[in-house]
Design a protein around this motif. Structure first.
Motif, PDB file in Angstrom:
ATOM      1  N   CYS A 162      -9.928   3.074  -1.764  1.00 55.43           N
ATOM      2  CA  CYS A 162     -10.173   1.703  -1.314  1.00 55.43           C
ATOM      3  C   CYS A 162     -10.715   1.632   0.108  1.00 55.43           C
ATOM      4  O   CYS A 162     -11.273   0.629   0.510  1.00 55.43           O
ATOM      5  CB  CYS A 162      -8.901   0.879  -1.429  1.00 55.43           C
ATOM      6  SG  CYS A 162      -7.675   1.264  -0.178  1.00 55.43           S
ATOM      7  N   CYS A 180       0.810   2.926  -3.324  1.00 55.08           N
ATOM      8  CA  CYS A 180      -0.423   2.744  -4.101  1.00 55.08           C
ATOM      9  C   CYS A 180      -1.192   4.057  -4.158  1.00 55.08           C
ATOM     10  O   CYS A 180      -1.370   4.736  -3.152  1.00 55.08           O
ATOM     11  CB  CYS A 180      -1.283   1.657  -3.442  1.00 55.08           C
ATOM     12  SG  CYS A 180      -2.870   1.490  -4.249  1.00 55.08           S
ATOM     13  N   CYS A 213       0.817  -1.228   0.000  1.00 56.26           N
ATOM     14  CA  CYS A 213       0.000   0.000   0.000  1.00 56.26           C
ATOM     15  C   CYS A 213       0.845   1.270   0.000  1.00 56.26           C
ATOM     16  O   CYS A 213       0.323   2.354  -0.282  1.00 56.26           O
ATOM     17  CB  CYS A 213      -0.899   0.019   1.233  1.00 56.26           C
ATOM     18  SG  CYS A 213      -1.970  -1.407   1.325  1.00 56.26           S
TER      19      CYS A 213
END
Ligand code: SF4
Length: 900
Positions: free
Chosen positions: A874, A868, A865
């Motif tokens: 998300c 990301c 992550c």
């Protein structure tokens, strides 16, 4: 409380404008409390306002015809004097010397010592300043100018001569250290029968304030110390204290004393978080916050002003890339309807430029914009204005330049004050401050000179950087100011931040341009330690008297090193502030909805993204869904020069051209070193020069450096190619369609070599992390080469590898082969088994993607992550990712703690 005095109509003077404003406000509130609807304004002025008032009377009555210099005019005059007299080179700029001279001149006049400068000039600096001061005085006399530093003496002279009327009564409040010039003026007034009374401070000027003698924050006394573990924590605690105090006493006034103006942005951010979370969005209107910066904030801190200033600079020279980007995204330029288009222009044109320069001029930006439909509308009129304005080095008057700058900025529609986006009150005040700076610049024509735009711009910079922005007061309950500005003010509570020995007391310094003997004789600041201590105690005592509740905060260990509590404060033996003062918590009601709706099926098996589709699916289903199906991508960073992608592309294109020419290991082996260098150099030149337009010396220097770097890198790489078994390059940069599970992916193969009776797959890598270990797992980090391998029939492929082309020991072949020698290293494996495993893994990933598996399921939290771009979308709940062992560990720790 001196309100009774005001009823008598005596002229009341306070040391500063904020103090005078506070008393006027208290007086007005008292009249309202009496039920009055109209009343005479109270005659309350600050000392400088009173001097201005007397000066206006002198001018109106005709006894004065001299021009009272404003700060900018006086600075210009000092600059002229210094430049004319300067024969030696110094480390200080003329501007800095002019500032220093202005300060020394003010100090000398405040101590009635301007006529003794030469007599006490016993150092080189003091003699130089004495010469400057003589020249300055002569220029003023010759041209009928009056320096503001001499205003007290001038007015004293007029009152003595009875050409100016003295007020019958005068009340002074909060003056602790009158200068000799002030004292002399007051003495003259006394001699002309003015009745002068002096008052000390009360502890509150808020007539509606509650009785604060039983505050809950203070338990035994109302003075507390807070020793914070970190500087941010210090600000958080004082914000929480303020919030609690105001909740308990909503009509009170609290002062926060800031010793370092650089703390202001952080303090305001903390206030927005803790005191007024509703003001956190960057679009929030900050015109009427519950706090105000009484001492002002830098004018350039107003976004609207920095935009105007950047435009002024861009007219003359290229602008820093980040500032260009900020202009493109500014809501103050263009029209409100083109905000999205401007943001797209920044993201898709500016940030994606193949070669990003550290600075951009307008022409280069417009060239970049040629192919974009999103070009901001204000760029063209601005460019047109500049190209038709004429030479900016042709001298004009300051007034002309001020008008030209106004017109130039108007072409961009600054400040975009429309019905759709009206300016806030704060923004409106900022535009007025900008206008006033330009007006002040126009007054510099008093010397009758014409200057080039560069000089005008330099002066504008100086003016605007020294200008403090103080919008009209809202009488906010929290007043933020410097300790010196608090002189003469009273509050219900006071917070002294950074209460260290360097700030309380602040060090007194002598002036380097005045002889020390003169300063010592007149007891100027910094010449006597006992007097400095006495003054510090006096000022500190006055601070203590200015509020019944005081909180001192400090951080013992900061990034600047160890800090010591001020001895003045330590001697008070204050109790620590009771902890904890709770911060506000905002409970958000949570609705949990189960989402069972499947994603719509793919409209086509052909998906853009190549091997990255499977790579993302392996990393996290949601990341693949967001980046491939929603096309949600992160904003490119503004890396100067070539970014990592472009650097990689250059290397690919160079290798392509090199092998197009050489074709095989055998041909390579027969090349002399010189021929090899020449072919590589040609390949690099053709790759770079073909695509780029070099605009500046920086471009050329950067490209030359890149060519050298690439040549050096590839020379070493070719040595590694020579160590392989013979091969022939049969495909370069070839597009292929791969069928994997239900997907069709288009990929581009870097290179395919023919070896013995089969092939060897090569992929160029310039990144640090490339590693074949990332090919093998059910969720491979780098499935690119395994995917390419599926293009071959069984038994056809003898190996596949990264050509890791990085400097130093990182440069190597990394991959697998089914027999030794195809590439250096002992990396022989059963390739057929690997190919079969990869086929299975990649097919499952392709099926998961096609079936809409968008689960938030990072492969390796937090590493997956960390970089990301989909974190906002998300809604990952990190708590849910704690493994059972994590939970057990923490349980065990808790148990251990519980068991002591
Ligand atoms: S931040 Fe983590 S969980 Fe969220 S999409 Fe990215 S990889 Fe997945």
């Amino acid at each position: 409380m001196p309100l009774a005095t005001l009823v008598d109509g005596a002229l009341t003077l306070l040391p500063s404008a904020p103090a005078a404003r506070q008393l006027r406000h208290a007086y007005d509130a008292a009249q309202q409390a009496l039920g009055l609807h109209t009343w005479e304004p109270a005659p309350i002025l600050s000392w400088p306002q009173w001097l201005d008032h007397l000066w206006s009377e002198a001018v109106v009555s005709g006894i004065e015809t001299r021009l009272l210099l404003n700060e900018a005019q006086e600075h210009t005059l000092w600059l002229d004097v210094i430049t004319a007299k300067q024969t030696e080179t110094t480390l200080n700029s003329a501007d800095a010397l002019a500032n220093l001279a202005q300060q020394a001149w003010s100090l000398a006049n405040a101590y009635n010592a301007a006529d003794r400068l030469r007599a006490f000039a016993n150092t080189h600096d003091a003699r130089t300043f004495a010469t400057w001061a003589e020249s300055f005085t002569q220029t003023c006399d010759r041209n009928a100018y009056l320096s503001r530093a001499t205003l007290e003496a001038t007015l004293q002279h007029h009152i003595e001569a009875r050409t100016l009327e003295a007020p019958p009564n005068l009340t002074l409040i909060g003056f602790t250290n009158l200068t000799p010039a002030q004292s002399a003026l007051l003495e003259t007034l006394r001699n002309t029968n003015t009745l002068i009374t002096e008052q000390t401070l009360g502890t509150t000027t808020n007539p509606g304030a509650p009785d604060l003698s039983h505050l809950e924050i203070g338990v035994s006394t109302h003075h507390h110390l807070h020793t914070a573990p970190t500087e941010p924590e210090e600000l958080r605690t004082l914000s929480t204290y303020l919030r609690t105090f105001l909740q308990q006493h909503p009509t009170s006034t609290i002062a926060v004393l800031l010793t370092d103006p650089d703390d202001a942005p952080t303090l305001e951010a903390t206030f927005r978080e803790i005191l007024a979370p509703e003001l956190q969005p960057i679009t929030a209107d900050l015109s009427s916050t519950p706090w105000e910066f009484v001492s002002g904030t830098p004018l350039t801190a107003q976004p609207l002003i920095s935009v105007a200033l950047d435009l002024a600079h861009w007219a003359q020279s290229p602008l820093d890339l980040n500032k260009v980007s900020a202009l493109l995204l500014s809501p103050y330029l263009g029209t409100s309807t083109e905000r999205d288009a401007s943001a797209r222009f920044d993201a898709n044109v500016l940030r994606k430029a193949r070669l990003l320069r550290p600075e951009l001029d307008l022409r280069t930006l417009l060239r970049l914009a040629q192919t974009s439909p999103d070009t901001p509308t204000w760029l063209h009129p601005l460019h047109h204005f500049l190209t038709t304005t004429g030479n900016l080095e042709t001298p004009r008057t300051f007034a002309d330049w001020s008008e030209l700058l106004r017109s130039l900025i108007a072409t961009t529609n600054w400040p975009n004050n429309t019905e759709a986006r009206p300016l806030t009150s704060l923004e409106f005040q900022a535009t007025q401050a900008w206008d006033s700076v330009l007006d002040q610049l126009a007054t510099l024509d008093f010397r009758g000179r014409r200057v080039p735009y560069s000089t005008f711009l330099h002066t504008l910079d100086r003016q605007i950087n020294s200008a403090a922005f103080t919008p009209p007061s809202n009488n906010a309950p929290i007043q933020i100011l410097t300790p010196s500005a608090a002189q003469g003010l009273t509050f219900d509570a006071l917070i002294l931040t950074r209460a260290t020995d360097t700030n309380y007391p602040a060090a007194e310094r002598t002036n380097p341009l005045l002889g020390f003997g003169l300063q010592a004789t007149l007891d100027m600041p910094g010449t006597s330690q006992p007097r400095a201590t006495e003054r510090a105690h006096q000022a500190f005592t006055q601070l203590l008297a200015s509020a019944p509740n005081i909180l001192f905060t400090y951080t013992p260990q900061t990034t600047d090193g160890e800090q010591r509590l001020s001895p003045l404060i330590a001697s008070l033996n204050l109790p620590e502030l009771p902890q904890p003062l709770s911060e506000p918590t905002t409970a958000i009601a949570e609705d949990i909805l189960e989402d069972t709706t499947p994603l719509p099926a793919l409209t086509s098996p052909h998906v853009q993204g190549g091997a990255r589709v499977l790579q993302l699916q392996a990393a996290c289903g949601f990341q693949a869904f967001a980046e491939i199906r929603l096309q949600a991508s992160h904003l490119d960073t503004k890396d100067l020069g070539f970014d990592a992608l472009e650097s990689g592309n250059l290397l690919h294109r160079t290798m392509d051209k090199f092998w197009e020419r050489i074709e095989s290991h055998q041909a390579l082996s027969q090349l002399s070193a010189e021929a090899r260098t020449a072919i590589l150099t040609n390949a690099i030149d053709a790759t770079i020069d073909h695509k780029l337009v070099l605009e500046s010396q920086w471009d050329k220097a950067y490209i030359d450096l890149q060519k050298d770097r690439l040549l050096n890198l590839l020379q070493h790489w070719i040595d590694l190619e020579l160590k392989r078994e013979p091969f022939r390059v049969v495909a370069r940069e070839t597009k292929q369609l791969i069928h994997i599970g239900p997907l069709e992916l288009t990929v581009r193969l870097d290179r395919l070599d023919a070896v013995k009776d089969g092939f060897f797959l090569v992929d160029y890598k310039t990144g640090y992390a490339s590693n074949p270990a990332n090919w093998d797992s059910e969720r491979p980090d780098d499935p690119q080469l395994p995917l390419y391998s599926l293009l071959h029939e069984s038994g056809e492929l003898h190996g596949l590898a990264f050509a890791k082309i990085r400097p130093g020991r990182d440069m190597k072949w990394l991959g697998y082969q089914d027999e030794p020698g195809l590439i250096p290293g002992k990396n022989v494996v059963d390739l057929e088994t690997r190919l079969s495993d990869w086929h299975t893994t990649l097919t499952i990933l392709a099926e998961n993607f096609a079936s809409g598996d968008a689960s938030v399921n990072p492969k390796d939290y937090p590493a997956t992550c960390t970089h990301c771009a989909q974190r906002l979308l998300c809604r990952l709940n990190p708590q849910a990712l704690l493994t059972a062992s994590d939970t057990e560990d923490s349980d065990t720790e808790s148990e251990a703690q519980a068991n002591g």
